[in-house]
Design an enzyme around this catalytic site. Structure first.
Site, PDB file in Angstrom:
ATOM      1  N   HIS A  14       0.880  -1.190   0.000  1.00 29.42           N
ATOM      2  CA  HIS A  14       0.000   0.000   0.000  1.00 29.42           C
ATOM      3  C   HIS A  14       0.907   1.228   0.000  1.00 29.42           C
ATOM      4  O   HIS A  14       1.505   1.569   1.027  1.00 29.42           O
ATOM      5  CB  HIS A  14      -0.900   0.005   1.240  1.00 29.42           C
ATOM      6  CG  HIS A  14      -1.839   1.167   1.291  1.00 29.42           C
ATOM      7  ND1 HIS A  14      -3.180   1.019   1.548  1.00 29.42           N
ATOM      8  CD2 HIS A  14      -1.657   2.494   1.123  1.00 29.42           C
ATOM      9  CE1 HIS A  14      -3.768   2.200   1.534  1.00 29.42           C
ATOM     10  NE2 HIS A  14      -2.849   3.124   1.274  1.00 29.42           N
ATOM     11  N   HIS A  16       1.573   5.393  -1.661  1.00 28.89           N
ATOM     12  CA  HIS A  16       1.185   6.572  -2.445  1.00 28.89           C
ATOM     13  C   HIS A  16       2.442   7.174  -3.063  1.00 28.89           C
ATOM     14  O   HIS A  16       3.341   7.602  -2.330  1.00 28.89           O
ATOM     15  CB  HIS A  16       0.516   7.619  -1.552  1.00 28.89           C
ATOM     16  CG  HIS A  16      -0.762   7.140  -0.953  1.00 28.89           C
ATOM     17  ND1 HIS A  16      -1.984   7.319  -1.556  1.00 28.89           N
ATOM     18  CD2 HIS A  16      -1.007   6.443   0.191  1.00 28.89           C
ATOM     19  CE1 HIS A  16      -2.933   6.772  -0.803  1.00 28.89           C
ATOM     20  NE2 HIS A  16      -2.364   6.226   0.255  1.00 28.89           N
ATOM     21  N   LYS A 100      -9.368  -0.481  -5.750  1.00 33.29           N
ATOM     22  CA  LYS A 100      -9.383   0.186  -4.454  1.00 33.29           C
ATOM     23  C   LYS A 100     -10.738   0.812  -4.185  1.00 33.29           C
ATOM     24  O   LYS A 100     -11.241   1.582  -4.998  1.00 33.29           O
ATOM     25  CB  LYS A 100      -8.304   1.270  -4.443  1.00 33.29           C
ATOM     26  CG  LYS A 100      -8.301   2.143  -3.215  1.00 33.29           C
ATOM     27  CD  LYS A 100      -7.654   1.447  -2.034  1.00 33.29           C
ATOM     28  CE  LYS A 100      -7.879   2.253  -0.762  1.00 33.29           C
ATOM     29  NZ  LYS A 100      -6.716   2.314   0.092  1.00 33.29           N
ATOM     30  N   HIS A 137     -10.466   0.904   1.927  1.00 36.81           N
ATOM     31  CA  HIS A 137     -10.253   1.916   2.974  1.00 36.81           C
ATOM     32  C   HIS A 137     -11.451   1.800   3.902  1.00 36.81           C
ATOM     33  O   HIS A 137     -12.544   2.247   3.566  1.00 36.81           O
ATOM     34  CB  HIS A 137     -10.142   3.332   2.384  1.00 36.81           C
ATOM     35  CG  HIS A 137      -9.858   4.366   3.438  1.00 36.81           C
ATOM     36  ND1 HIS A 137      -8.662   5.026   3.542  1.00 36.81           N
ATOM     37  CD2 HIS A 137     -10.614   4.808   4.483  1.00 36.81           C
ATOM     38  CE1 HIS A 137      -8.689   5.835   4.588  1.00 36.81           C
ATOM     39  NE2 HIS A 137      -9.874   5.730   5.168  1.00 36.81           N
ATOM     40  N   HIS A 175      -4.600  -0.808   5.947  1.00 35.07           N
ATOM     41  CA  HIS A 175      -4.119  -0.032   7.108  1.00 35.07           C
ATOM     42  C   HIS A 175      -5.055  -0.153   8.319  1.00 35.07           C
ATOM     43  O   HIS A 175      -5.636   0.836   8.764  1.00 35.07           O
ATOM     44  CB  HIS A 175      -3.882   1.441   6.751  1.00 35.07           C
ATOM     45  CG  HIS A 175      -4.920   2.096   5.870  1.00 35.07           C
ATOM     46  ND1 HIS A 175      -6.251   2.069   6.146  1.00 35.07           N
ATOM     47  CD2 HIS A 175      -4.790   2.794   4.713  1.00 35.07           C
ATOM     48  CE1 HIS A 175      -6.901   2.729   5.208  1.00 35.07           C
ATOM     49  NE2 HIS A 175      -6.039   3.169   4.320  1.00 35.07           N
ATOM     50  N   ASP A 248       1.487   2.659   3.557  1.00 37.66           N
ATOM     51  CA  ASP A 248       0.646   3.852   3.381  1.00 37.66           C
ATOM     52  C   ASP A 248       1.510   5.104   3.421  1.00 37.66           C
ATOM     53  O   ASP A 248       1.041   6.163   3.842  1.00 37.66           O
ATOM     54  CB  ASP A 248      -0.481   3.914   4.423  1.00 37.66           C
ATOM     55  CG  ASP A 248      -1.616   4.819   3.982  1.00 37.66           C
ATOM     56  OD1 ASP A 248      -1.612   5.286   2.824  1.00 37.66           O
ATOM     57  OD2 ASP A 248      -2.506   5.084   4.808  1.00 37.66           O
TER      58      ASP A 248
HETATM   59  O1  DOR Z   1      -3.378   9.343   5.790  1.00 32.33           O
HETATM   60  C1  DOR Z   1      -3.732   9.050   4.666  1.00 32.33           C
HETATM   61  N1  DOR Z   1      -3.188   9.639   3.572  1.00 32.33           N
HETATM   62  N2  DOR Z   1      -4.705   8.136   4.503  1.00 32.33           N
HETATM   63  C2  DOR Z   1      -5.231   7.876   3.309  1.00 32.33           C
HETATM   64  O2  DOR Z   1      -6.108   7.053   3.238  1.00 32.33           O
HETATM   65  C3  DOR Z   1      -4.807   8.631   2.103  1.00 32.33           C
HETATM   66  C4  DOR Z   1      -3.463   9.154   2.267  1.00 32.33           C
HETATM   67  C5  DOR Z   1      -3.098  10.177   1.218  1.00 32.33           C
HETATM   68  O3  DOR Z   1      -3.349   9.954   0.035  1.00 32.33           O
HETATM   69  O4  DOR Z   1      -2.501  11.200   1.584  1.00 32.33           O
HETATM   70 ZN    ZN Z   2      -3.375   5.083   1.665  1.00 34.05          ZN
END
Ligand code: DOR
Ligand code: ZN
Length: 348
Positions: A14, A16, A100, A137, A175, A248
């Protein structure tokens, strides 16, 4: 005392990566340590179709430091208009590994998420048929539900009904942050997995709120009470096979976090392996780290674990750079607030 630990190269289930300048800045921080990562689709606009995912994958590969060294595992962002045939084609390509589900409004860039779960039934049924996992999520967005209860309420009112209505659907509880989620996971069958982040294993809500608000500890789902953190540590160090690392790691510019309305997200990629080794070492369970970082995830997704190995070495506390520079300003790196003794061996 163990001072060297050799593991199969880990994967991040997971992550970003964002796009453009942010992608270029943060990608090496993951690809240096990890072989593969499940890439979150919450860009603006989101990665919705197979064509979107292929174009995003090309941008990631173009930004990757070494050709063939890092494999992005793509995901599609589920909307009420998602076409089951497009999802099936994406799965058949072998390049898109999951879909997702963001409940609309749950977190960063989730406005296009799902409001009416009946509208996505045909997609979920197609996914159950072809064996494609749904990454969830798991928080309700109902305004009346307290933010600290949103995960537990989601499990009872959304997740469990979806799973009952869609037999055979593989689901990853993303998460997880509560003892309730741990219990639900343990009670599930082989088609139910979960990811746990690095930061939820290290901080509780006191760390975020006592002695001044710490915007760099703010994420979603928000960190909970100590007993929940302890339940997560017990789960990941117990040898349970359906739980795996999903950092995450979610970069935001420092100014966007240190703001009157700060963004949710913890950027942990540079320090994640040091942090995890510390957690498992403290629990006296270093022998379980490889399963969490490198074996359980591939097994759940039905792909082979990495053959290559990495080594972590224990020594004096390490000081990591507190920020990562990007073309648009710095991103603050997760600081767990305790000494980190394990470092990644670059020379291996
Ligand atoms: O803390 C988070 N940041 N939780 C999420 O689900 C998305 C993520 C983000 O894209 O910044
Ligand atoms: Zn995330």
């Amino acid at each position: 005392m163990t001072t060297r630990l050799t593991l199969r190269r880990p994967d991040d289930w997971h992550l970003h990566l964002r796009d453009g300048a942010m992608l270029r800045a943060v990608l090496p921080e993951t690809s240096h340590h990890f072989a593969r990562a499940i890439i979150m689709p919450n860009l603006v606009p989101p990665v919705v179709t197979m064509a979107d995912a292929m174009a995003y994958r090309d941008r990631i590969l173009a930004a990757a430091p070494g050709v063939g060294l890092f494999e992005p595992l793509m995901t599609l962002y589920l909307t009420e208009d998602t076409d089951p045939a497009d999802v099936a084609a994406a799965h058949a390509s072998g390049l898109v590994k999951a879909v997702k589900l963001y409940p609309a409004g749950a977190t960063t860039n989730s406005a296009s998420g799902v409001q009416d779960f009946d509208k996505v039934r045909p997609v979920l049924e197609k996914m159950a048929e072809i064996g494609m996992p749904l990454c969830v999520h798991g928080e309700v967005t109902t305004p009346e539900v307290d933010i600290f209860d949103r995960e537990a309420v989601f499990i009872d009112t959304v997740l469990d009904p979806i799973r009952r209505a869609t037999p055979g659907l593989k689901v990853v509880m993303e998460h997880i942050t509560t003892a309730e989620a741990v219990d639900y996971l343990r009670a599930g069958d082989a088609g139910l997995g979960a990811t746990v982040t690095t930061h939820h294993l290290m901080i509780n809500r006191n760390h975020m709120l006592v002695g001044g608000i710490k915007p760099h500890y703010y994420c979603l789902p928000v960190v909970k009470r100590e007993r929940h953190r302890a339940a997560l540590v017990e789960l990941v160090t117990s040898g349970f096979e359906r739980v795996f690392l999903g950092t995450d790691s979610a970069p935001h510019l420092k100014g966007d976090k240190q703001s009157a309305c700060g963004c949710a997200g913890v950027f942990s990629a540079p320090v994640t392996l040091s942090c995890l080794a510390e957690v498992f070492d403290e629990a006296g369970k270093l022998e379980q780290l490889e399963a969490f970082t490198s074996l359980n995830g591939p097994a759940f997704y039905g792909i082979a674990p990495n053959e290559e190995q990495i080594t972590l070495i224990k020594g004096d506390p390490i000081s990591y750079p507190p920020e990562l520079a990007t073309e648009n300003g710095p991103v603050v790196v997760f600081d767990p607030g305790c000494p980190l003794h394990w470092r990644f061996d670059d020379a291996y």
